[in-house]
Structures are given as C-alpha cells and as structure tokens.
Design an enzyme around this catalytic site. Structure first.
Site, mmCIF file in Angstrom:
data_model
loop_
_atom_site.group_PDB
_atom_site.id
_atom_site.type_symbol
_atom_site.label_atom_id
_atom_site.label_comp_id
_atom_site.label_asym_id
_atom_site.label_seq_id
_atom_site.Cartn_x
_atom_site.Cartn_y
_atom_site.Cartn_z
ATOM 1 N N CYS A 74 0.839 -1.208 0.000
ATOM 2 C CA CYS A 74 0.000 0.000 0.000
ATOM 3 C C CYS A 74 0.873 1.257 0.000
ATOM 4 O O CYS A 74 1.693 1.464 0.902
ATOM 5 C CB CYS A 74 -0.926 0.013 1.218
ATOM 6 S SG CYS A 74 -1.985 1.471 1.209
ATOM 7 N N ASP A 105 -2.855 -3.715 -14.483
ATOM 8 C CA ASP A 105 -3.238 -3.274 -15.824
ATOM 9 C C ASP A 105 -3.884 -4.324 -16.705
ATOM 10 O O ASP A 105 -3.859 -4.172 -17.923
ATOM 11 C CB ASP A 105 -2.024 -2.728 -16.582
ATOM 12 C CG ASP A 105 -1.624 -1.348 -16.093
ATOM 13 O OD1 ASP A 105 -2.332 -0.819 -15.215
ATOM 14 O OD2 ASP A 105 -0.619 -0.819 -16.587
HETATM 15 C C1 FMN Z 1 -8.648 2.930 -5.046
HETATM 16 C C2 FMN Z 1 -7.718 1.750 -4.878
HETATM 17 C C3 FMN Z 1 -7.726 1.064 -3.678
HETATM 18 C C4 FMN Z 1 -6.864 -0.029 -3.485
HETATM 19 N N1 FMN Z 1 -6.912 -0.707 -2.301
HETATM 20 C C5 FMN Z 1 -6.073 -1.759 -2.115
HETATM 21 C C6 FMN Z 1 -6.105 -2.512 -0.898
HETATM 22 O O1 FMN Z 1 -6.921 -2.278 0.006
HETATM 23 N N2 FMN Z 1 -5.199 -3.523 -0.764
HETATM 24 C C7 FMN Z 1 -4.304 -3.843 -1.764
HETATM 25 O O2 FMN Z 1 -3.504 -4.755 -1.599
HETATM 26 N N3 FMN Z 1 -4.282 -3.162 -2.915
HETATM 27 C C8 FMN Z 1 -5.140 -2.152 -3.121
HETATM 28 N N4 FMN Z 1 -5.136 -1.499 -4.321
HETATM 29 C C9 FMN Z 1 -4.255 -1.982 -5.414
HETATM 30 C C10 FMN Z 1 -4.977 -3.049 -6.262
HETATM 31 O O3 FMN Z 1 -5.250 -4.199 -5.514
HETATM 32 C C11 FMN Z 1 -4.130 -3.456 -7.477
HETATM 33 O O4 FMN Z 1 -2.906 -3.942 -7.021
HETATM 34 C C12 FMN Z 1 -3.875 -2.286 -8.442
HETATM 35 O O5 FMN Z 1 -5.045 -1.539 -8.662
HETATM 36 C C13 FMN Z 1 -3.330 -2.790 -9.788
HETATM 37 O O6 FMN Z 1 -4.218 -3.732 -10.375
HETATM 38 P P1 FMN Z 1 -5.283 -3.312 -11.522
HETATM 39 O O7 FMN Z 1 -4.505 -2.597 -12.603
HETATM 40 O O8 FMN Z 1 -5.875 -4.617 -11.988
HETATM 41 O O9 FMN Z 1 -6.277 -2.406 -10.871
HETATM 42 C C14 FMN Z 1 -5.992 -0.423 -4.529
HETATM 43 C C15 FMN Z 1 -6.019 0.263 -5.744
HETATM 44 C C16 FMN Z 1 -6.867 1.327 -5.938
HETATM 45 C C17 FMN Z 1 -6.886 2.041 -7.264
#
Ligand code: FMN
Length: 330
Positions: free
Chosen positions: A102, A205
């Site tokens: 995070c 992504d």
């Molecule tokens: C608004 C927001 C909140 C997130 N909250 C968490 C979280 O609580 N725990 C975590 O491990 N990752 C969190 N992430 C990261 C996502 O789990 C993920 O790793 C990241 O969005 C990349 O994956 P994606 O491109 O498929 O979205 C968060 C991302 C966003 C945008």
C-alpha cells in the site's frame, strides 16, 4: 483448478483488494457471473479487528455466498497480526493475506503496507509470525520495491517462501510509480523465477481477457489478479476463464444484464449499509457502469448529489440512453 496451500480454487483468476470498491456488495454480484477463484477484503488494520471497531467489522463482513474469501491485513506488529489472523481463522476465512504494497502515506508511515518493502528481512519475520499462528494459507501482496533503484521483489519472494508463505501476488509497479506507467511484466517473471514451489499471482493493468492470457504467457505466473477493470466489467472473470480454458470469449452481456447487475449491487448496498451510505457509495460506480452502457457522463449528473434510493430508481427508469436501447440489444 488452482491451489493456494491446501485451498482448492475454482480458477486462477482473483479479484484484487480495492479499498472502498471491492466490498461485499460488489463481490456478491461478481461471483455468480462465474470464473472467479478468490476475492479479498480490502486492507484491514489488525488492531481494529482485535478491538472489533465498527469500521473493521464492516470491512470484514461477509456472507455464505461470498466464499472463498481472503482477509487482507495491513500492519507491521507481528504480535497483533498473528492474533488478528488467529481470530480470522476462527471466523472461517479461507486465506490470510498480508499487505506489503500500500503506497498511501498514512499507512506506510506507520510501518505497514509498502514500508515493508524497505526491509525484506523484517518483512519476512513478520510474515512468519502469521504463518506460525494459523493453519490456513497465508499469502502476501507486494509491489516491486520502493523505486527503481530498490527493486526487492525477487529477493523478498524467496525470503517469504522460505518462511512458509503460500502464494505471492505481485503488483508490477514500484511504490514511486503508484499507479502510473505500464505494469512491468518482466519483473513479475523475475519473481516467478525466484520462487521454487509456490504460485505467483500477477497483477497490474489487466484490461481484457487477452491481457490476462498475455500476462500468464509472458511471465509464467500461475494466476492473475484483476482490480480496476473488474469494477467496470465484472464479467471479465467469466470471459477470461472461458478464454483460458476453451479459447473463446462468450458474447458480451446485454444491456438488460448490465442494468440488472447494477441494480443488484445497489440493492445489496441498501440492505447492507442503509440508504445514505448506499447512495454515497454508488455514485461513482454508476458512472463506471454507465460508460459500458453508452450513457454519457452528463446523464449521470442527477445522481451526483442524490441521497435517496428513489432518485436512483427514477433515474434508471428514465435515462434516455437506456430507455432508447435497441430492441436487439435488449
Ligand atoms: C482505489 C484503490 C484502492 C486499493 N486498495 C487496495 C487494498 O486495500 N489492498 C491492496 O492490496 N491493494 C489495493 N489497491 C491496489 C490493487 O489491488 C491493485 O494492485 C492495483 O489496482 C493494480 O491492479 P489493476 O490494474 O488490476 O487495478 C488499490 C487500488 C486502488 C486504485
């Protein structure tokens, strides 16, 4: 089939933890669409859990239809994390996940989340304390490192496997990158090569079933975690599973199916949180769904300040783009 430790999952596709969005209401509408192997709670402070604060209890709330579910803990004190993990195990959760990625300042300043990437040895010791506290599998979600000059993901993954971590999810960016720049698939591949027997879950992504397949092919990762795209397109797990298992993607959902899903999520929010909180939570989500329905942003304006469920039901019944959807699409 895909396993994390002794937990057998229906697929190797995982819904990412996304604070405030991948909540119980969303998980309850995604799961019946098919293709999803595992979902996570959003990050939860272990102390909040141990004190049973209302916020922690809300974040950890689940229902029988919301299984299997991993609880994501985010902290740095081994004793607190271990005790919270034991409590989660007693509640019947399938997997404990530890957040090591995070990038939010107020989280890493207290030593949790991405701060753990700065000290892989301590991070592994903290993870080990959780592994020793429970019998269910413990996983970790990491980023690549703090910045380009401190990429630690491969060495951290090796250390985490050595202390008994059952799977590692890698968001293929550094903390400094936050969410910008492309996810770095070559770095996921390095983590895959660094571990011996545990699955690596690629993340970052994925915006289509083809992206998920490319991530597996290019990195050798055993599973794929999808976050933001799933919020817009909850059918992505069904579609990706179909692509990976029989090489084809099913036809897209109809307008009616999309509206029904949006309505179901709204009803879950109302049931779980009451009208005011449901309205606040749903505003943003409506605009995401709306983009897939061909509804212009401006048409969502009436919901921006809406506080009553009636306003949503009136809107959905009258928004011209939906009312005017072609007969063939409906
Ligand atoms: C608004 C927001 C909140 C997130 N909250 C968490 C979280 O609580 N725990 C975590 O491990 N990752 C969190 N992430 C990261 C996502 O789990 C993920 O790793 C990241 O969005 C990349 O994956 P994606 O491109 O498929 O979205 C968060 C991302 C966003 C945008």
């Amino acid at each position: 089939m895909f396993r994390i430790g002794n937990v057998q999952l229906a697929s190797n596709l995982l819904l990412a933890p996304i604070a405030r969005y991948c909540d119980l209401a969303f998980r309850l509408v995604v799961r019946p669409l098919g293709g999803l192997g595992l979902a996570y709670t959003e990050l939860i402070n272990p102390r909040g859990l141990l004190e049973r604060t209302p916020q922690s209890m809300r974040l950890i709330s689940t229902e029988p239809a919301d299984q299997p579910l991993a609880v994501q803990l985010c902290g740095c004190r081994a004793d607190e994390l271990a005790e919270a993990a034991r409590w989660c195990e007693a509640q019947g959760f399938a997997v404990i996940d530890l957040n090591m990625g995070c990038p939010v300042k107020k989280v890493w300043q207290r030593g949790g989340g991405a701060a753990m990437l700065r000290d892989p040895e301590t991070a592994a010791r903290v993870a080990e304390a959780i592994v020793k506290a429970v019998r269910i599998p413990v996983t970790v979600k990491i980023r690549l490192g703090w910045d380009d000059s401190t990429i630690v993901a491969p060495e951290l993954a090796t250390a985490l496997e050595a202390v008994g971590i059952a799977a590692i999810a890698v968001h293929a960016r550094t903390v400094a990158q936050r969410f910008s720049g492309p996810a770095r698939l070559d770095e996921i591949a390095r983590v895959v090569r660094a571990v011996r027997n545990i699955p690596v879950i690629g993340n970052g992504d994925v915006r289509s079933p083809a992206d998920a397949r490319a991530m597996i092919e290019r990195t050798g990762c055993a599973a794929v975690m999808i976050g933001r795209y799933a919020l817009r397109e909850p059918w992505v797990f069904r579609d990706t599973h179909a692509l990976l298992t029989n090489g084809t993607v099913p036809p897209p959902p109809s307008v009616d199916e999309r509206i029904a899903l949006m309505n179901r999520q709204f009803e879950h929010l109302l049931r779980l949180h009451g009208e005011r909180r449901a309205m606040l939570a749903f505003r943003q989500r409506v605009t995401w769904y709306a983009s897939k329905l061909g509804i212009r942003r401006i048409a969502c304006e009436p919901l921006r300040h809406a506080l009553h469920a009636d306003e949503y039901w009136r809107w959905i019944a009258t928004v011209p783009e939906i009312a005017g959807a072609t007969a063939s699409d409906r």
